[in-house]
Enzyme design. Structure first.
Site, PDB file in Angstrom:
ATOM      1  CE  LYS A 176      -4.652 -48.139  -1.419  1.00  0.00           C
ATOM      2  NZ  LYS A 176      -5.511 -47.855  -0.501  1.00  0.00           N
ATOM      3  CG  LEU A 205       5.394 -46.209 -16.099  1.00  0.00           C
ATOM      4  CD1 LEU A 205       4.311 -45.537 -15.372  1.00  0.00           C
ATOM      5  CD2 LEU A 205       6.691 -46.168 -15.330  1.00  0.00           C
ATOM      6  CG  ASN A 245     -12.300 -48.623   3.135  1.00  0.00           C
ATOM      7  OD1 ASN A 245     -11.406 -49.795   2.891  1.00  0.00           O
ATOM      8  ND2 ASN A 245     -13.368 -48.664   2.218  1.00  0.00           N
ATOM      9  CG  ASP A 247     -18.880 -45.502  -1.739  1.00  0.00           C
ATOM     10  OD1 ASP A 247     -18.605 -45.240  -2.953  1.00  0.00           O
ATOM     11  OD2 ASP A 247     -18.514 -46.535  -1.075  1.00  0.00           O
ATOM     12  CE1 TYR A 252      -4.756 -49.846  -4.818  1.00  0.00           C
ATOM     13  CE2 TYR A 252      -3.333 -51.419  -4.202  1.00  0.00           C
ATOM     14  CZ  TYR A 252      -4.257 -50.970  -3.824  1.00  0.00           C
ATOM     15  OH  TYR A 252      -5.207 -51.416  -2.964  1.00  0.00           O
TER      16      TYR A 252
HETATM   17  N1  LIG Z   1      -9.418 -56.054  -1.476  1.00  0.00           N
HETATM   18  C1  LIG Z   1      -7.948 -56.176  -1.302  1.00  0.00           C
HETATM   19  O1  LIG Z   1      -7.498 -57.277  -1.219  1.00  0.00           O
HETATM   20  C2  LIG Z   1      -7.235 -55.101  -0.675  1.00  0.00           C
HETATM   21  C3  LIG Z   1      -6.003 -55.137  -0.514  1.00  0.00           C
HETATM   22  C4  LIG Z   1      -5.029 -54.229  -0.198  1.00  0.00           C
HETATM   23  C5  LIG Z   1      -5.730 -52.809   0.101  1.00  0.00           C
HETATM   24  N2  LIG Z   1      -6.948 -52.756  -0.162  1.00  0.00           N
HETATM   25  C6  LIG Z   1      -7.353 -51.630   0.159  1.00  0.00           C
HETATM   26  O2  LIG Z   1      -8.671 -51.715   0.751  1.00  0.00           O
HETATM   27  C7  LIG Z   1      -9.629 -50.479   0.535  1.00  0.00           C
HETATM   28  C8  LIG Z   1     -11.103 -51.184   0.277  1.00  0.00           C
HETATM   29  O3  LIG Z   1     -10.933 -52.037  -0.768  1.00  0.00           O
HETATM   30  P1  LIG Z   1     -12.200 -52.914  -1.243  1.00  0.00           P
HETATM   31  O4  LIG Z   1     -11.525 -54.126  -1.867  1.00  0.00           O
HETATM   32  O5  LIG Z   1     -12.929 -52.910  -0.428  1.00  0.00           O
HETATM   33  O6  LIG Z   1     -12.671 -52.059  -2.505  1.00  0.00           O
HETATM   34  P2  LIG Z   1     -13.790 -51.752  -3.002  1.00  0.00           P
HETATM   35  O7  LIG Z   1     -13.729 -51.433  -4.560  1.00  0.00           O
HETATM   36  O8  LIG Z   1     -14.667 -52.984  -3.020  1.00  0.00           O
HETATM   37  O9  LIG Z   1     -14.421 -50.569  -2.564  1.00  0.00           O
HETATM   38  C9  LIG Z   1     -14.172 -49.421  -2.525  1.00  0.00           C
HETATM   39  C10 LIG Z   1     -15.117 -48.406  -2.134  1.00  0.00           C
HETATM   40  O10 LIG Z   1     -14.443 -46.971  -2.352  1.00  0.00           O
HETATM   41  C11 LIG Z   1     -15.423 -46.361  -3.124  1.00  0.00           C
HETATM   42  N3  LIG Z   1     -14.708 -45.033  -3.764  1.00  0.00           N
HETATM   43  C12 LIG Z   1     -13.962 -45.217  -4.770  1.00  0.00           C
HETATM   44  N4  LIG Z   1     -13.536 -44.012  -5.206  1.00  0.00           N
HETATM   45  C13 LIG Z   1     -14.392 -43.185  -4.145  1.00  0.00           C
HETATM   46  C14 LIG Z   1     -14.352 -41.789  -4.431  1.00  0.00           C
HETATM   47  N5  LIG Z   1     -13.699 -40.838  -5.186  1.00  0.00           N
HETATM   48  N6  LIG Z   1     -15.066 -41.106  -3.445  1.00  0.00           N
HETATM   49  C15 LIG Z   1     -15.796 -41.754  -2.498  1.00  0.00           C
HETATM   50  N7  LIG Z   1     -15.868 -43.417  -2.399  1.00  0.00           N
HETATM   51  C16 LIG Z   1     -15.041 -43.914  -3.533  1.00  0.00           C
HETATM   52  C17 LIG Z   1     -15.890 -47.049  -4.092  1.00  0.00           C
HETATM   53  O11 LIG Z   1     -17.195 -46.572  -4.490  1.00  0.00           O
HETATM   54  C18 LIG Z   1     -16.243 -48.429  -3.214  1.00  0.00           C
HETATM   55  O12 LIG Z   1     -17.521 -48.342  -2.610  1.00  0.00           O
HETATM   56  C19 LIG Z   1      -8.989 -49.730  -0.781  1.00  0.00           C
HETATM   57  O13 LIG Z   1      -8.391 -48.510  -0.327  1.00  0.00           O
HETATM   58  C20 LIG Z   1      -8.106 -50.681  -1.301  1.00  0.00           C
HETATM   59  O14 LIG Z   1      -7.019 -50.113  -2.090  1.00  0.00           O
HETATM   60  C21 LIG Z   1      -7.886 -53.566  -0.660  1.00  0.00           C
END
Ligand SMILES: NC(=O)c1ccc[n+]([C@@H]2O[C@H](COP(=O)([O-])OP(=O)(O)OC[C@H]3O[C@@H](n4cnc5c(N)ncnc54)[C@H](O)[C@@H]3O)[C@@H](O)[C@H]2O)c1
Length: 468
Positions: A378, A318, A309, A259, A374
């Site tokens: 994705k 936009l 992740n 992270d 986003y």
């Molecule tokens: N929560 C949801 O409902 C949901 C739905 C669809 C997709 N997602 C995807 O799941 C994944 C995790 O989501 P989450 O809800 O746990 O998000 P979150 O924001 O709680 O966690 C994301 C993590 O990624 C880390 N991160 C961000 N940019 C970074 C970088 N440049 N380098 C290293 N680490 C970095 C952040 O510090 C954080 O710890 C993401 O890719 C998100 O797009 C989440």
């Protein structure tokens, strides 16, 4: 983030009130806890359409459950499973009142034209009201594109509509999936059946998965399938990433938790809890891909699993979105993953039978207001999976993605209340998923016995209406 309505609707007082007012009651989903039986516990039913080629193999897998297995009177499955170590019993339609079926497997691979689709009605019509709470249905079919006969291709493709509708009808936390098994992949169904017939797939429904023939038929200890494996999880300090780290470690992997440096404290806590290691790095830094490759080579002599992740949202319509917000999201969510994969491959850091698992989103499938950046990133992740699948397969590497829907994390807690409630309820489970639901799907892709899963995108969204 707690779902207060779900908790209230399932309390003694709330249940009566919610039912009295005719409001929907989201079911309490059964989830897997370590040490629990691998399959959902309860009665099983197996059946097939005439000419099926997968029932016997499914029977051998079901034999491992040690549970009552039923077959319908006169069902062709009876002959197919004769060689399996199953104590199969006959279930008669006139006397099934009170029977609750926890797991159902139907081999539809023999359906060769549209007239034979009536086999679906013949098998499911009498039993559909007997599905237990949090029951599991799996339909097995043939990969349509592999069939020469147009009528058979048409009929096999039709299974998708049936499965997705079934998922919407069964409710009560039950799920339905379609697994297309390619020619020569018959012996590669086990990891997928174990996932879809267990509480590990609590928030996955209406999905279509393809299993291809693969040379990598690894024998695994199903209790710790990742023993001896090294996994790297990006964005592991919290939310879904932390759950992935815990789940892969539960399955035996050494997990490198990555992270940004700002999240060091939380990251170290996760790494310590999973007996793994921590890597503080911004994946968008120019040198990050080479640093990751060099570090995994020097400390672990390579990687077996990488889970992309880490992700961010920067929502704006936009017209209001400046270029920085656009670029930042594409870079974190997509471009950095491409660079890291390229660097790992160039350094020979991905071991034989390695796994690349990406986290997409249903936004990348359905699109979403205020998320052009986003959703582009994705959808790009899905494109990356599909465009590299064949070339990676030739190198003995699989690439697949999960596409979460509404998952209860810090990311979704930040959504305004009304939109959040809509996102939570607009799915077959009437609730949001938990980070562990995404993590379980990733652990299934990561399993060494999942070598036949290539280029799949599986939604972990409770069968969300978005992008359905
Ligand atoms: N929560 C949801 O409902 C949901 C739905 C669809 C997709 N997602 C995807 O799941 C994944 C995790 O989501 P989450 O809800 O746990 O998000 P979150 O924001 O709680 O966690 C994301 C993590 O990624 C880390 N991160 C961000 N940019 C970074 C970088 N440049 N380098 C290293 N680490 C970095 C952040 O510090 C954080 O710890 C993401 O890719 C998100 O797009 C989440």
């Amino acid at each position: 983030m707690n779902d207060h309505y779900l908790a209230f609707a399932n309390s003694a007082l709330g249940r009566a009130l919610v039912e009295g007012l005719g409001l929907p009651r989201p079911p309490v989903l059964e989830r897997y806890t370590a040490g629990q039986p691998a399959f959902s516990v309860g009665d099983s039913l197996i059946g097939m359409a005439p000419g099926g080629r997968l029932c016997e193999q499914a029977g051998h897998i079901l034999a491992a459950q040690n549970q009552t297995v039923w077959i319908l009177d006169q069902d062709p499955a009876r002959a197919a499973i004769a060689t399996c170590e199953l104590q199969a019993q006959i279930l008669r339609t006139e006397s099934m009142e009170g029977t609750r079926l926890k797991t159902v497997v139907f081999d539809a691979s023999g359906i060769a034209d549209s007239a034979q689709l009536q086999e679906l009605h013949r098998f499911f019509h009498p039993i559909i009201r007997q599905i237990a709470e949090c029951g599991r249905i799996v339909i097995l079919g043939q990969i349509p594109e592999q069939l020469d006969d147009a009528a058979a291709r048409t009929a096999q493709r039709a299974l998708e509509g049936f499965t997705r509708s079934l998922g919407k009808e069964i409710r009560k936390g039950a799920t339905a999936q379609l697994i297309y098994v390619g020619i020569g992949a018959e012996k590669q169904m086990e990891s997928s059946l174990r996932f879809f017939l267990s509480p590990k797939s609590a928030y996955v429904s209406g999905q279509v998965v393809r299993i291809h023939a693969s040379n990598h038929l690894a024998a695994v200890d199903w209790r710790t399938p990742l023993a001896g494996k090294v996994a790297l999880v990006t964005g592991a300090s919290r939310g879904i990433g932390a759950a992935i780290a815990h789940t892969l470690a539960r399955d035996g992997a050494h997990v490198i938790c990555l992270d940004v440096p700002q999240a060091e404290k939380e990251l170290r806590a996760v790494a310590e809890a999973v007996h793994g290691s921590a890597m503080m790095l911004n994946i968008c830094d120019a040198k990050a891909p080479q640093q990751i490759a060099a570090q995994v080579m020097s400390q672990h002599q390579g990687l077996d699993i990488i889970v992309h992740n880490a992700g961010i949202t920067r929502d704006k319509t936009l017209g209001r979105m400046n270029r920085d917000l656009w670029n930042m999201v594409i870079d974190v969510n997509l471009a950095s993953e491409e660079r890291i994969n390229d660097a790992l491959l160039a350094a020979g850091a991905l071991r034989h039978n390695a796994r690349i698992i990406c986290v997409s989103s249903i936004s990348g499938i359905a699109g979403n207001l205020g998320q052009t950046n986003y959703a582009t990133s994705k959808a790009g992740v899905i494109g990356m999976v599909q465009s590299h699948a064949q070339a990676y397969a030739e190198q003995g590497i699989t690439i697949n993605a999960v596409a979460p829907g509404f998952i209860e994390t810090a990311m979704t807690a930040a959504i305004p209340f009304a939109i959040r409630e809509a996102g939570r309820r607009m799915n077959s489970m009437s609730q949001g998923g938990l980070p562990v639901d995404v993590a379980e799907a990733i652990a299934w892709f990561a399993n060494p016995a999942s070598g036949g899963l290539q280029g799949n995108v599986v939604r972990v969204c409770g069968q969300s209406l978005l992008g359905a």
